[in-house]
Write a protein that holds these residues in place. Structure first.
Motif, short mmCIF file in Angstrom:
data_model
loop_
_atom_site.label_atom_id
_atom_site.label_comp_id
_atom_site.label_asym_id
_atom_site.label_seq_id
_atom_site.Cartn_x
_atom_site.Cartn_y
_atom_site.Cartn_z
N LYS A 2 0.83 -1.19 0.00
CA LYS A 2 0.00 0.00 0.00
C LYS A 2 0.87 1.26 0.00
CE LYS A 2 -3.95 -2.14 0.12
NZ LYS A 2 -4.90 -2.07 -1.03
N LYS A 3 0.57 2.16 -0.93
CA LYS A 3 1.39 3.36 -1.09
C LYS A 3 0.56 4.62 -0.83
CE LYS A 3 2.80 2.12 -5.28
NZ LYS A 3 2.37 0.71 -5.32
N LEU A 93 2.66 5.65 -10.49
CA LEU A 93 3.37 5.02 -9.38
C LEU A 93 2.46 4.06 -8.62
CD1 LEU A 93 5.28 8.15 -8.09
CD2 LEU A 93 6.38 6.04 -8.83
N LYS A 94 1.22 3.95 -9.08
CA LYS A 94 0.24 3.01 -8.52
C LYS A 94 -0.03 3.27 -7.04
CE LYS A 94 1.89 -0.41 -11.86
NZ LYS A 94 2.57 -1.72 -12.08
N ILE A 95 -0.25 4.54 -6.72
CA ILE A 95 -0.54 4.88 -5.32
C ILE A 95 -1.94 4.39 -4.95
CG2 ILE A 95 0.98 6.89 -5.37
CD1 ILE A 95 -1.63 8.61 -5.34
N ASP A 96 -2.13 4.15 -3.66
CA ASP A 96 -3.43 3.72 -3.15
C ASP A 96 -4.16 4.85 -2.44
OD1 ASP A 96 -3.27 0.62 -3.53
OD2 ASP A 96 -1.34 1.20 -2.66
N TYR A 97 -3.40 5.77 -1.84
CA TYR A 97 -3.99 6.86 -1.06
C TYR A 97 -3.33 8.19 -1.43
CZ TYR A 97 -5.01 2.79 1.92
OH TYR A 97 -5.40 1.56 2.39
N LEU A 98 -4.14 9.24 -1.44
CA LEU A 98 -3.61 10.60 -1.55
C LEU A 98 -4.10 11.38 -0.34
CD1 LEU A 98 -2.09 12.69 -3.43
CD2 LEU A 98 -4.39 13.53 -3.97
N ALA A 99 -3.18 11.85 0.49
CA ALA A 99 -3.54 12.64 1.67
C ALA A 99 -3.29 14.12 1.40
CB ALA A 99 -2.75 12.17 2.88
N PHE A 100 -4.12 14.97 1.98
CA PHE A 100 -3.96 16.41 1.80
C PHE A 100 -4.64 17.13 2.95
CE2 PHE A 100 -7.29 14.61 -0.92
CZ PHE A 100 -8.44 15.21 -0.40
N TYR A 166 -7.82 18.13 -6.34
CA TYR A 166 -7.31 16.77 -6.20
C TYR A 166 -8.45 15.76 -6.36
CZ TYR A 166 -2.98 18.72 -4.14
OH TYR A 166 -1.81 19.40 -3.90
N MET A 167 -9.57 16.07 -5.72
CA MET A 167 -10.73 15.18 -5.80
C MET A 167 -11.24 15.07 -7.24
SD MET A 167 -11.58 14.14 -2.64
CE MET A 167 -13.33 13.81 -2.74
N ARG A 168 -11.31 16.19 -7.92
CA ARG A 168 -11.73 16.18 -9.32
C ARG A 168 -10.81 15.29 -10.16
NH1 ARG A 168 -15.17 20.33 -10.91
NH2 ARG A 168 -15.26 22.19 -9.58
N SER A 169 -9.52 15.49 -9.96
CA SER A 169 -8.54 14.75 -10.75
C SER A 169 -8.61 13.26 -10.48
CB SER A 169 -7.13 15.29 -10.46
OG SER A 169 -7.04 16.66 -10.80
N ILE A 170 -8.78 12.89 -9.23
CA ILE A 170 -8.93 11.47 -8.89
C ILE A 170 -10.15 10.89 -9.59
CG2 ILE A 170 -9.56 9.91 -6.99
CD1 ILE A 170 -7.73 11.59 -5.18
N SER A 171 -11.25 11.65 -9.62
CA SER A 171 -12.47 11.16 -10.25
C SER A 171 -12.29 10.94 -11.75
CB SER A 171 -13.63 12.14 -9.99
OG SER A 171 -13.46 13.34 -10.72
N LYS A 172 -11.38 11.70 -12.37
CA LYS A 172 -11.14 11.58 -13.80
C LYS A 172 -10.08 10.53 -14.13
CE LYS A 172 -12.12 16.49 -14.66
NZ LYS A 172 -11.52 17.81 -15.02
N ILE A 173 -9.09 10.38 -13.26
CA ILE A 173 -7.92 9.55 -13.58
C ILE A 173 -8.04 8.13 -13.04
CG2 ILE A 173 -5.42 9.29 -13.20
CD1 ILE A 173 -5.28 12.39 -13.24
N ASN A 174 -8.36 8.02 -11.77
CA ASN A 174 -8.46 6.68 -11.16
C ASN A 174 -9.24 6.77 -9.86
OD1 ASN A 174 -8.20 4.14 -10.05
ND2 ASN A 174 -5.97 4.10 -10.12
N GLN A 175 -10.50 6.38 -9.90
CA GLN A 175 -11.36 6.49 -8.73
C GLN A 175 -11.00 5.49 -7.63
OE1 GLN A 175 -15.57 6.78 -9.67
NE2 GLN A 175 -15.15 7.84 -11.60
N ASN A 176 -10.07 4.59 -7.92
CA ASN A 176 -9.62 3.64 -6.89
C ASN A 176 -8.62 4.28 -5.92
OD1 ASN A 176 -11.17 1.39 -7.76
ND2 ASN A 176 -9.68 1.02 -9.40
N ILE A 177 -8.08 5.43 -6.29
CA ILE A 177 -7.22 6.16 -5.36
C ILE A 177 -8.12 6.74 -4.27
CG2 ILE A 177 -5.65 8.11 -5.05
CD1 ILE A 177 -4.82 7.77 -7.97
#
Length: 394
Positions: A2-3, A93-100, A166-177
């Motif tokens: 997990k990254k 980089l196949k991250i699992d979580y993005l914290a902010f 960040y939330m918008r980008s996650i929704s467009k790129i990979n909702q599994n993040i």
């Protein structure tokens, strides 16, 4: 494996950053922590207080396993593009979580509000277009559109707007993040004064360097700040401005293709420069409802660094490493074959033509920063990056 990733400036790394990092690791139980960090120039369009290597080392000392340099053509753009390209790279980089960090509300309220905004994007775009047509800058138009849509401005702060992107980008790129919003404590991002004994914003620390800031930063970060200030000058913005004036007024190099350019700014700038103002005088004259101080600052740097709009179309496939420990080698093994890893100069032989264009742009920015602080121009090739042999949690 997990990254966890955090997009950062760490300008400088302070106790609030340490809190965010520790809390994110506690929540996610991630095995690897990655920072995608701005290089020597940050999103406000200014030179960083201390260089990227010092900040990367401070991050490594305080919980990160891997620090990657963000290409400056990304860091010198608006929140919307800054977030999209950053998460695009982190997804590779196949991250699992993005914290902010967030402000003024708890994580659930932030997430609920963000999803409401994202799910009604058409309405928000319509409102934004309305305010743009009324001569507002994009930043102002987006603010007014959000305020109108939400019926108030409790949600709206620069920190939360970036988090929303960040939330918008996650929704467009990979909702599994999985997004991990963490409420700031002690100070908000835009606070100018130090109000707490332990926590302060990066802005307030930079504004109070002659004051008591030691307790606001982890020891290693404070020491790196002190060492850097002893060895180098503060970045000389008048020297930067001289380069800009030479390029625009004497060399007459076109500015129209530069990132952040808006129609008519070239002629407007040339008219303002005829009286040979200082940097601050020029900025005060150049800003308007449509063009904020940050946008003008970013445009100047993008122009000097030859950051043309074509860079936005490049899908680059490499990471430039600033610092790492033994734990990070697990990431290197996992991404091998998908992304090129640049740790030393010899690694650039592996880069494609497009990747090399981005890399050379990053080196150009480093040389410009060196020029502004009176440092040797080849520091990216002579400064050994930090490699910790074992993982040490501080």
């Amino acid at each position: 494996m997990k990254k966890l990733a955090i997009i950062s400036e760490f300008n400088p790394f302070h106790n609030g950053h340490k809190y965010l990092t520790d809390k994110a690791k506690e929540i996610t139980e991630a095995e690897v922590s990655i920072s995608l960090m701005s290089g020597d120039f940050v999103q406000r369009g200014e030179a960083s207080l201390i260089d990227k290597y010092s900040r990367a080392d401070a991050a490594l000392d305080n919980g990160f396993d891997l620090v990657i340099e963000m290409p400056n053509f990304i860091s010198l753009q608006s929140a919307e593009f800054f977030s999209y390209k950053s998460i695009e790279l982190l997804n590779k980089l196949k991250i699992d979580y993005l914290a902010f960090g967030i402000e003024n509300l708890d994580s659930k309220k932030f997430l609920d509000t963000s999803y409401r905004i994202i799910n009604n994007n058409g309405k928000l775009e319509e409102l934004t277009k309305h305010y743009l047509n009324n001569k507002h800058s994009f930043t102002e138009a987006r603010y007014l559109a959000l305020k109108s849509f939400l019926g108030g401005n409790d949600f709206i702060s620069s920190n939360n707007i970036l988090a929303l992107e960040y939330m918008r980008s996650i929704s467009k790129i990979n909702q599994n993040i999985k997004p991990i919003p963490i409420r700031r404590i002690g100070a908000n991002n835009q606070d100018l004064d130090i109000k707490d004994e332990k926590f302060a914003s990066s802005t307030s620390i930079r504004r109070n360097l002659s004051g008591e800031i030691k307790n606001l930063m982890p020891y290693s970060s404070y020491q790196k700040l002190q060492d850097f200030q002893k060895n180098y000058k503060q970045a000389n913005k008048e020297k930067l401005f001289d380069i800009f004036k030479y390029k625009l007024m004497i060399e007459e190099s076109p500015i129209r293709d530069s990132l952040c350019y808006e129609e008519g700014l070239d002629n407007y700038f040339r008219d303002l420069l005829k009286d040979n103002p200082s940097y601050d005088e020029f900025i005060d004259l150049a800003i308007s409802k449509r063009n904020t101080k940050a946008r003008i600052n970013r445009l100047i740097l993008n122009y000097i660094l030859n950051n043309d709009k074509c860079l936005n179309e490049i899908d680059f496939d490499f990471i430039k490493v600033l610092a790492f420990n033994e734990n990070a080698t697990r990431v290197f093994k996992e991404i091998k074959g998908d992304l090129q890893i640049v740790i030393r100069k010899s690694d650039i032989i592996k880069l494609s033509t497009d990747d090399l264009l981005i890399y050379e742009n990053m080196i150009r920015a480093s040389k410009l920063y060196s020029l502004l602080i009176d440092r040797k121009l080849n520091s990216d090739f002579t400064r050994n990056i930090t490699i910790k042999k074992t993982y040490e949690a501080n």
